[in-house]
Scaffold this active site. Structure first.
Site, mmCIF file in Angstrom:
data_model
loop_
_atom_site.group_PDB
_atom_site.id
_atom_site.type_symbol
_atom_site.label_atom_id
_atom_site.label_comp_id
_atom_site.label_asym_id
_atom_site.label_seq_id
_atom_site.Cartn_x
_atom_site.Cartn_y
_atom_site.Cartn_z
ATOM 1 N N CYS A 48 0.854 -1.185 0.000
ATOM 2 C CA CYS A 48 0.000 0.000 0.000
ATOM 3 C C CYS A 48 0.889 1.233 0.000
ATOM 4 O O CYS A 48 1.888 1.297 0.690
ATOM 5 C CB CYS A 48 -0.897 0.024 1.233
ATOM 6 S SG CYS A 48 -2.066 1.383 1.232
ATOM 7 N N PHE A 97 -10.248 1.879 12.959
ATOM 8 C CA PHE A 97 -10.213 1.020 14.150
ATOM 9 C C PHE A 97 -11.594 0.403 14.390
ATOM 10 O O PHE A 97 -12.064 0.314 15.518
ATOM 11 C CB PHE A 97 -9.754 1.800 15.381
ATOM 12 C CG PHE A 97 -8.329 2.261 15.309
ATOM 13 C CD1 PHE A 97 -7.273 1.356 15.344
ATOM 14 C CD2 PHE A 97 -8.023 3.612 15.183
ATOM 15 C CE1 PHE A 97 -5.955 1.778 15.266
ATOM 16 C CE2 PHE A 97 -6.705 4.049 15.101
ATOM 17 C CZ PHE A 97 -5.673 3.128 15.143
ATOM 18 N N ALA A 98 -12.240 -0.003 13.289
ATOM 19 C CA ALA A 98 -13.597 -0.552 13.374
ATOM 20 C C ALA A 98 -13.532 -2.037 13.729
ATOM 21 O O ALA A 98 -13.183 -2.868 12.894
ATOM 22 C CB ALA A 98 -14.325 -0.355 12.056
ATOM 23 N N ARG A 99 -13.883 -2.323 14.977
ATOM 24 C CA ARG A 99 -13.832 -3.704 15.459
ATOM 25 C C ARG A 99 -14.943 -3.925 16.473
ATOM 26 O O ARG A 99 -15.221 -3.055 17.295
ATOM 27 C CB ARG A 99 -12.469 -3.995 16.103
ATOM 28 C CG ARG A 99 -11.291 -3.796 15.148
ATOM 29 C CD ARG A 99 -9.981 -3.729 15.853
ATOM 30 N NE ARG A 99 -8.905 -3.307 14.948
ATOM 31 C CZ ARG A 99 -7.672 -3.031 15.324
ATOM 32 N NH1 ARG A 99 -7.336 -3.127 16.601
ATOM 33 N NH2 ARG A 99 -6.771 -2.654 14.441
ATOM 34 N N ASP A 100 -15.557 -5.097 16.374
ATOM 35 C CA ASP A 100 -16.604 -5.476 17.324
ATOM 36 C C ASP A 100 -17.717 -4.439 17.412
ATOM 37 O O ASP A 100 -18.233 -4.146 18.497
ATOM 38 C CB ASP A 100 -15.996 -5.710 18.717
ATOM 39 C CG ASP A 100 -14.937 -6.793 18.715
ATOM 40 O OD1 ASP A 100 -15.124 -7.796 17.996
ATOM 41 O OD2 ASP A 100 -13.915 -6.637 19.411
ATOM 42 N N LYS A 137 -17.604 -1.254 16.996
ATOM 43 C CA LYS A 137 -17.205 0.075 17.444
ATOM 44 C C LYS A 137 -16.103 0.610 16.535
ATOM 45 O O LYS A 137 -15.338 -0.152 15.948
ATOM 46 C CB LYS A 137 -16.710 0.037 18.890
ATOM 47 C CG LYS A 137 -17.784 -0.385 19.892
ATOM 48 C CD LYS A 137 -17.233 -0.379 21.308
ATOM 49 C CE LYS A 137 -18.304 -0.797 22.315
ATOM 50 N NZ LYS A 137 -17.792 -0.797 23.706
#
Length: 278
Positions: A126, A266-269, A271
Site C-alpha cells: 500500500c 479502528f472498526a472492530r466489534d 465500534k
C-alpha cells in the site's frame, strides 16, 4: 502437475508449499496466497501502450484494471470504457496471457492531469503509486462526495459484512479484503488481494463495469490500514464513507475532509473512531 503444465496453466490465487515447523522435523504442506505481476495495457484508437505492472493476487483482473483506470483519471464517464479483456496473443502461453490485460477506451476519454511517464510502476504494497496530491483530484474536476446517510454506529458495524466473504484469507491468512456496501447496507462487491489498493480497485472496477458509478451513499470497507490512496480511489468513485479495520494516515484524514468523505477507522466489534481534521 509437471513444470511444463504449470507454466501453461492460468495463475491461481492459492499455492501449496512445503513447510517445517520450528519444533518438528516433519515436513507438511500449507497454502499461501499467490503474488504475480499483472501488466495493464491501454488501447485508445490504434494506439496501444503499457500503462503499468502491478503485483497482485490473480482473480478479478479485469475489474482491477477498470478500477485503476477510473481511480487514476483515465475515465470521466463509464461509457468511455469500451472493454477490458485478457491478452489474446497466441505466441504467449496461457499463463503469460492471463497476466496481461488490455483496457480499451474511447478516443475522447480524458488525458490524466499529470504526465504518466514511469508513474505506474506498482507493487502490492500500500502506498502512493498513482496520483500523489490533492490537487490532482481538483484538476480532474472531482467534487465533494454526498454525505453518508448511515449513522456512525451503522458504519462501525459494517466490518462484519466481511465475515465469511474472505475465502482466500481463510485458507492463507495472507491478504486484504475490500467491500462496497450499497445504500441499503448490503455488501454487493467483496474482493481480495495481496495489495489493499488492488482490492479497492477490484471493487470499484466491478461497480464501474456493472454501471453503478457514481457511488453516492455507498461505503467502502477495508480490512486493514487506511492510506491516502484508498481515500483517493474512493473519492474519485463518489463513495460517501469509508470504514477501515486499522489506522488511517494523516494524509488520508486530510483528503477525506477535503472531499467530505466520512472516515471511520479502528472498526472492530461494532465500534469505531470517526477521524476529523485537526
Amino acid at each position: 502437475m509437471s513444470k511444463d503444465e504449470e507454466i501453461d496453466s492460468p495463475p491461481s490465487s492459492i499455492a501449496k508449499v512445503k513447510v517445517q515447523k520450528s519444533d518438528s522435523k516433519d515436513i507438511s504442506s500449507d497454502s499461501v496466497v499467490v503474488e504475480e505481476p499483472l501488466e495493464i495495457r491501454l488501447k485508445q484508437g490504434d494506439s496501444e501502450e503499457q500503462l503499468g505492472i502491478t503485483m497482485r493476487t490473480p482473480g478479478a483482473d479485469l475489474e482491477l484494471a477498470a478500477g485503476f483506470l477510473w481511480g487514476e483519471g483515465f475515465l470521466s464517464n463509464p461509457s468511455e470504457l469500451i472493454q477490458v479483456k485478457v491478452c489474446a496473443d497466441r505466441s504467449l502461453t496461457p499463463r503469460q496471457r492471463a497476466n496481461v490485460v488490455i483496457a480499451e477506451i474511447t478516443q475522447d476519454a480524458p488525458k490524466p492531469p499529470r504526465s504518466i511517464e514511469r508513474r505506474f510502476t506498482m507493487t502490492s504494497a500500500c502506498g502512493v503509486c498513482g496520483s500523489t496530491n490533492i490537487s490532482d483530484l481538483h484538476a480532474r474536476g472531482i467534487k465533494k462526495v454526498a454525505p453518508t446517510k448511515h449513522s456512525l454506529s451503522e458504519l462501525a458495524g459494517m466490518t462484519a459484512l466481511l465475515d465469511g466473504r474472505q475465502a482466500i484469507f481463510s485458507k492463507t491468512g495472507g491478504l486484504h479484503a475490500a467491500a462496497l456496501v450499497n445504500p441499503e447496507g448490503k455488501a454487493v462487491y467483496v474482493r481480495e488481494d495481496v495489495g489493499r489498493h488492488n482490492a479497492v480497485d477490484k471493487i470499484i472496477g466491478a461497480a464501474l463495469m456493472a454501471g453503478d458509478l457514481p457511488l453516492s451513499n455507498w461505503t467502502v470497507v477495508v480490512s486493514g490500514r487506511v492510506g491516502y490512496e484508498i481515500i483517493q480511489k474512493s473519492v474519485a468513485a463518489g463513495v460517501s464513507a469509508l470504514v477501515g479495520v486499522s489506522a488511517p494516515t494523516s494524509l488520508a484524514i486530510d483528503l477525506a475532509h477535503e472531499f467530505g468523505l466520512t472516515l471511520m477507522a479502528f472498526a472492530r466489534d461494532g465500534k469505531a473512531k470517526q477521524f476529523l481534521p485537526s
